[in-house]
Write an enzyme that holds these catalytic residues in place. Structure first.
Site, PDB file in Angstrom:
ATOM      1  N   SER A  88       0.707  -0.925   0.073  1.00 23.98           N
ATOM      2  CA  SER A  88      -0.108   0.069   0.056  1.00 23.98           C
ATOM      3  C   SER A  88       0.645   1.349  -0.090  1.00 23.98           C
ATOM      4  O   SER A  88       1.789   1.277   0.701  1.00 23.98           O
ATOM      5  CB  SER A  88      -0.955   0.040   1.467  1.00 23.98           C
ATOM      6  OG  SER A  88      -1.630  -1.088   1.579  1.00 23.98           O
ATOM      7  N   CYS A 263      -7.944  -2.231   6.885  1.00 22.91           N
ATOM      8  CA  CYS A 263      -6.655  -2.617   6.266  1.00 22.91           C
ATOM      9  C   CYS A 263      -5.770  -3.305   7.020  1.00 22.91           C
ATOM     10  O   CYS A 263      -5.580  -2.763   8.160  1.00 22.91           O
ATOM     11  CB  CYS A 263      -6.043  -1.618   5.602  1.00 22.91           C
ATOM     12  SG  CYS A 263      -4.811  -1.870   4.432  1.00 22.91           S
ATOM     13  N   GLU A 303      -9.225  -3.974   2.296  1.00 23.81           N
ATOM     14  CA  GLU A 303      -7.906  -4.661   1.892  1.00 23.81           C
ATOM     15  C   GLU A 303      -7.230  -5.431   2.917  1.00 23.81           C
ATOM     16  O   GLU A 303      -6.393  -4.512   3.625  1.00 23.81           O
ATOM     17  CB  GLU A 303      -6.953  -3.333   1.263  1.00 23.81           C
ATOM     18  CG  GLU A 303      -6.163  -3.968   0.311  1.00 23.81           C
ATOM     19  CD  GLU A 303      -5.564  -2.975  -0.781  1.00 23.81           C
ATOM     20  OE1 GLU A 303      -6.316  -2.816  -1.828  1.00 23.81           O
ATOM     21  OE2 GLU A 303      -4.965  -2.214  -0.601  1.00 23.81           O
ATOM     22  N   TYR A 305      -4.740  -8.768   3.982  1.00 26.08           N
ATOM     23  CA  TYR A 305      -3.851  -9.839   3.339  1.00 26.08           C
ATOM     24  C   TYR A 305      -3.080 -10.529   4.525  1.00 26.08           C
ATOM     25  O   TYR A 305      -3.201 -10.339   5.418  1.00 26.08           O
ATOM     26  CB  TYR A 305      -2.602  -8.775   2.474  1.00 26.08           C
ATOM     27  CG  TYR A 305      -2.160  -7.677   3.408  1.00 26.08           C
ATOM     28  CD1 TYR A 305      -0.916  -7.622   4.591  1.00 26.08           C
ATOM     29  CD2 TYR A 305      -2.469  -6.381   3.175  1.00 26.08           C
ATOM     30  CE1 TYR A 305      -0.424  -6.371   4.752  1.00 26.08           C
ATOM     31  CE2 TYR A 305      -1.973  -5.232   3.819  1.00 26.08           C
ATOM     32  CZ  TYR A 305      -0.868  -5.353   4.538  1.00 26.08           C
ATOM     33  OH  TYR A 305      -0.591  -4.143   5.274  1.00 26.08           O
TER      34      TYR A 305
END
Ligand code: FAD
Ligand code: A2P
Length: 305
Positions: A88, A263, A303, A305
């Site tokens: 990012s 995030c 988002e 991960y």
């Protein structure tokens, strides 16, 4: 219960152009490292670095909330060039230096014990970036990603939920809201950051975040997992803070220009959903359906991960 879709204020009359994949794996941009500094304070866990990269060989246009691809040098175990990894972008389109010629990244060095051998393994790309020397070249692809774009509406309510390096896009958002004076975007909405980190020295960009508290329309809440306890006596995670403040968050969600951004670790998502689901049920609302409508209205941004 139905919810309002994006109001006419948030729906731009002219759709903004989103730069996408201008640089690709076969034709990347060669950027140069201008800064690489540690973000974890003494006594904190692990290594997280803030990198400023010179992109003036581009240009490399991007919007706040997008990501960049990094191609680590060398080859993988099969002798093939390493694949790109996404990071990012942690700065606004103007970059930390304000000249539009840099972008910044916030990178945690991946380190784990091999499940079979017990040996310590370090991630390929994150180790490469964390050790990148000032003056060294780095291959970039992108920009990419539409999920985390800051709404154009300067009166929006922006709720940001981050764990660890998930703070990166929110640093960009916060700089655009509170640090830069953009003639096309004078933020006068409300921003609330809930930030999950393991220890106090792990609070990334702590000084900047604390400084934003000067603004009456900014709220900052930490979930310091290894120093604070949740209501059950366990580690204080971001979803515990969401549960604690769920009535207020729910109220904010009733405004048609409230956006939620999530995030960082994928693991936080279920807990955040559970917190909202428990509250929504009191009103006979199915959280799954409600969230789906928020997603359709482009007001729920994830988002992980
Ligand atoms: P690799 O060498 O690729 O190793 C990763 C692999 O190691 C995993 O696939 C898994 O097989 C294995 N592994 C990892 N942990 C364990 C474990 N505990 N036990 C066993 N095996 C394990 N990262 C950031 O630091 N900052 C960011 O801002 C950021 N933004 C991202 C944005 C997006 C959209 C995405 C998709 C990812 C982002 N990441 C970010 C993660 C980043 O892309 C890389 O995945 C990360 O840096 C690890 O890459 P690496 O090359 O160092 O690790
Ligand atoms: P902990 O490591 O104490 O279990 P960082 O990326 O700097 O390690 O920060 C990630 C933060 O997210 C840490 O506080 C970590 O807590 C926390 N965390 C780990 N797993 C989850 C999860 N499933 N949900 C929410 N937070 C989590």
């Amino acid at each position: 219960m139905t919810i309002a879709t994006q109001s006419s204020v948030t729906e731009p009359a002219v759709k903004r152009a989103i730069p996408m994949n201008i640089f690709r794996q076969h034709a990347p941009l060669t950027a140069v490292c201008l800064e690489n500094r540690e973000l974890v304070g003494a006594g904190g866990i692990g290594t997280v670095r803030h990198l400023v990269l010179d992109t003036s060989a581009g240009p490399y246009p991007f919007l706040e909330g997008q990501s960049a691809g990094v191609i680590p040098p060398g080859v993988d175990a099969y002798g093939k060039p390493h694949k790109l990894r996404l990071y990012s972008i942690a700065s606004t389109r103007h970059g930390d230096r304000g000249d539009g010629k840099t972008l910044s990244l916030c990178v945690r060095r991946l380190e784990y014990q091999h499940p079979q051998t017990g040996e310590t393994v370090y991630g390929v790309c994150s180790s490469y970036l964390c050790a990148l020397e000032v003056g060294a070249e780095v291959k970039l692809t992108g920009p990419t990603g539409k999920a985390m774009l800051l709404p154009d509406d300067p009166t929006a309510t922006v709720i940001m939920l981050a764990t660890g390096t998930g703070i990166a896009p929110f640093r960009a958002h916060l700089w655009r809201m509170f640090r830069e004076h953009n003639p096309d975007y004078e933020f006068r909405g409300f921003a609330w950051l809930i930030f999950g980190i393991p220890t106090s020295p792990n609070i990334l960009y702590r000084e900047e975040l604390e400084d934003f508290r000067r603004h009456a329309n900014f709220r900052l809440t930490y979930a310091i997992s290894r120093e604070q306890k949740n209501a059950r006596g366990g580690r204080m995670y971001i979803q515990d803070r969401v549960a604690e403040h769920v009535a207020e968050l729910w109220e904010l969600l009733q405004r048609d220009n409230t956006h939620v951004f999530i995030c960082g670790l994928r693991g936080m998502e279920d807990g955040i959903d559970a917190a909202f689901a428990g509250h929504a049920a009191q009103f006979g609302v199915s959280w799954a359906e409600y969230r789906e409508q928020l997603e359709k209205a482009h007001r729920w941004h994830v988002e992980t991960y």
